[in-house]
Every structure is written in C-alpha cells, then in structure tokens.
Scaffold this motif. Structure first.
Motif, PDB file in Angstrom:
ATOM      1  N   ARG A  28      62.200  28.905  14.367  1.00 47.44           N
ATOM      2  CA  ARG A  28      63.611  28.876  14.761  1.00 47.44           C
ATOM      3  C   ARG A  28      64.478  29.703  13.807  1.00 47.44           C
ATOM      4  O   ARG A  28      65.525  29.258  13.365  1.00 47.44           O
ATOM      5  CB  ARG A  28      64.109  27.450  14.901  1.00 47.44           C
ATOM      6  N   ARG A  78      59.179  32.043  20.887  1.00 51.35           N
ATOM      7  CA  ARG A  78      60.530  32.060  21.457  1.00 51.35           C
ATOM      8  C   ARG A  78      61.385  33.056  20.713  1.00 51.35           C
ATOM      9  O   ARG A  78      61.071  33.453  19.600  1.00 51.35           O
ATOM     10  CB  ARG A  78      61.148  30.670  21.441  1.00 51.35           C
ATOM     11  N   PRO A  81      66.883  31.440  18.458  1.00 48.58           N
ATOM     12  CA  PRO A  81      66.278  31.942  17.225  1.00 48.58           C
ATOM     13  C   PRO A  81      64.779  32.158  17.393  1.00 48.58           C
ATOM     14  O   PRO A  81      64.120  31.470  18.153  1.00 48.58           O
ATOM     15  CB  PRO A  81      66.581  30.845  16.204  1.00 48.58           C
ATOM     16  N   THR A  83      60.789  32.378  16.839  1.00 46.31           N
ATOM     17  CA  THR A  83      59.688  31.579  16.309  1.00 46.31           C
ATOM     18  C   THR A  83      58.400  32.387  16.455  1.00 46.31           C
ATOM     19  O   THR A  83      58.033  32.769  17.567  1.00 46.31           O
ATOM     20  CB  THR A  83      59.562  30.231  17.045  1.00 46.31           C
ATOM     21  N   VAL A 133      56.407  22.100  17.367  1.00 48.91           N
ATOM     22  CA  VAL A 133      56.890  23.464  17.654  1.00 48.91           C
ATOM     23  C   VAL A 133      56.190  24.005  18.895  1.00 48.91           C
ATOM     24  O   VAL A 133      56.833  24.571  19.789  1.00 48.91           O
ATOM     25  CB  VAL A 133      56.671  24.388  16.435  1.00 48.91           C
TER      26      VAL A 133
END
Length: 187
Positions: A28, A78, A81, A83, A133
C-alpha cells in the motif's frame, strides 16, 4: 523483521532502487525492507515440489492456460497505492498473463493462487500480514506450506482457514478446477 523505510512509493520508484542484497516489498505504497533471507533446503525442495505439482495439473488443463511462476515471483497486486510482493509459487490466470507485455518485469494483476513456503525466519505476524494482503487484493487461494510439519494451510476470502496434513489431498475447488494434490507429494 521488516522495517518500513518509506511511504507513498510507487512501483517505478521501487524498481529504481539499487540491488543491494535487501529484500523489499511495497505494501500500500509503504516500502518494507529486510536483510536478504537465505532459504534452506527444506524450503527450496517444497517450492520445487509445489511448482511441479501445479505444472502437472496445468498440462492437463484445457486452453487457454495461465502460468505457474516460482522463486519469489514479482507481482503488482494493486495500484494507487501500489503493492508489490515476491511470492514463492504463484498461478496467474490466462487473462492476467494476456495483459502482460514483453516489457513486463513484474506481473501486473492478482494471481489465482499464492503459495508461501515457511522459512525459519518467518514470523507468525509476517505470514498473517501476507495472507491478509493477498486476500485483500483478490487472490482466490493462499496456501501456507510448512515443510517442517508437512502441512498446508489454505486461506480463501470469507472462509475459515483449513489445514491439511500429509495424509490428505488438496483441492483447487472452483478457483482451480480439477486440481488435486496429495499433500505428501509436496515434501
């Protein structure tokens, strides 16, 4: 133990960092770093066996097929933010792989299956955080393989974890149709 050393970082900034023997992940937008972990023979063997079992299943799967990657496969789970993680063994769907280009260094997209093989340096909280996560990013199955106790703990979104021992068989269920692996084969 990992230490957060930067926040708001992007994939591109992560990739621009020097290769200095540090394990890095971006969770993130927060850079997590720890000294390079040297895996032992139990870890390496389990990674090989899991990848082999998945490849055998994949060969029997009709086209279009996804891909199995191993060896801390780099994955962008992702954006915004960002990852970015390295996963011991992973299965990406054909759809995710079709979106990659020849310039792709890290696979962009969530895998169907993420497999983490425990190492002596892994902590309970570190593994828990990885599972959370992965599930938050849309990973359908997360396997935590314990090469010391010969078990696999399976995590699915919205379900309780299930543990399988070396007398049982793992199933891919709806996420990986037709996948059945005797846990004993992984060790």
């Amino acid at each position: 133990m990992s230490v957060a050393i930067a926040a708001g970082m992007t994939v591109e900034e992560l990739l621009a960092l020097p290769d200095d023997g540090t394990d890095r992940e971006l969770i993130r937008g927060e850079l997590k770093a720890k000294p390079m972990t040297y895996r032992n023979r139990f870890h390496a063997r389990a990674v090989t066996r899991v990848a082999y079992a998945l490849e055998r299943w994949l060969e029997e799967t009709p086209q279009p097929r996804g891909q199995v990657h191993s060896g801390e496969a780099g994955c962008i789970l992702r954006r915004d933010p960002d990852t970015v993680v390295g996963i011991d063994v992973v299965y990406f769907s054909a759809e995710v792989m079709a979106r990659q280009t020849d310039d792709t260094m890290l696979v962009a997209g969530s895998p169907v299956l993420a497999v983490e093989v425990l190492s002596p340096s892994d902590s309970t909280e570190g593994i828990r955080d990885k599972v959370l996560v992965y599930l938050a990013a849309g990973v359908a199955l997360v396997w935590i393989v314990d090469p010391y106790f010969h078990t696999v703990t399976v995590h699915r979104p919205g379900a309780r974890p299930e543990m399988f021992n070396d007398e049982e068989t793992l199933s891919g269920g709806a996420a990986l149709p037709g996948l059945e692996i005797a846990v004993a084969e992984l060790f």
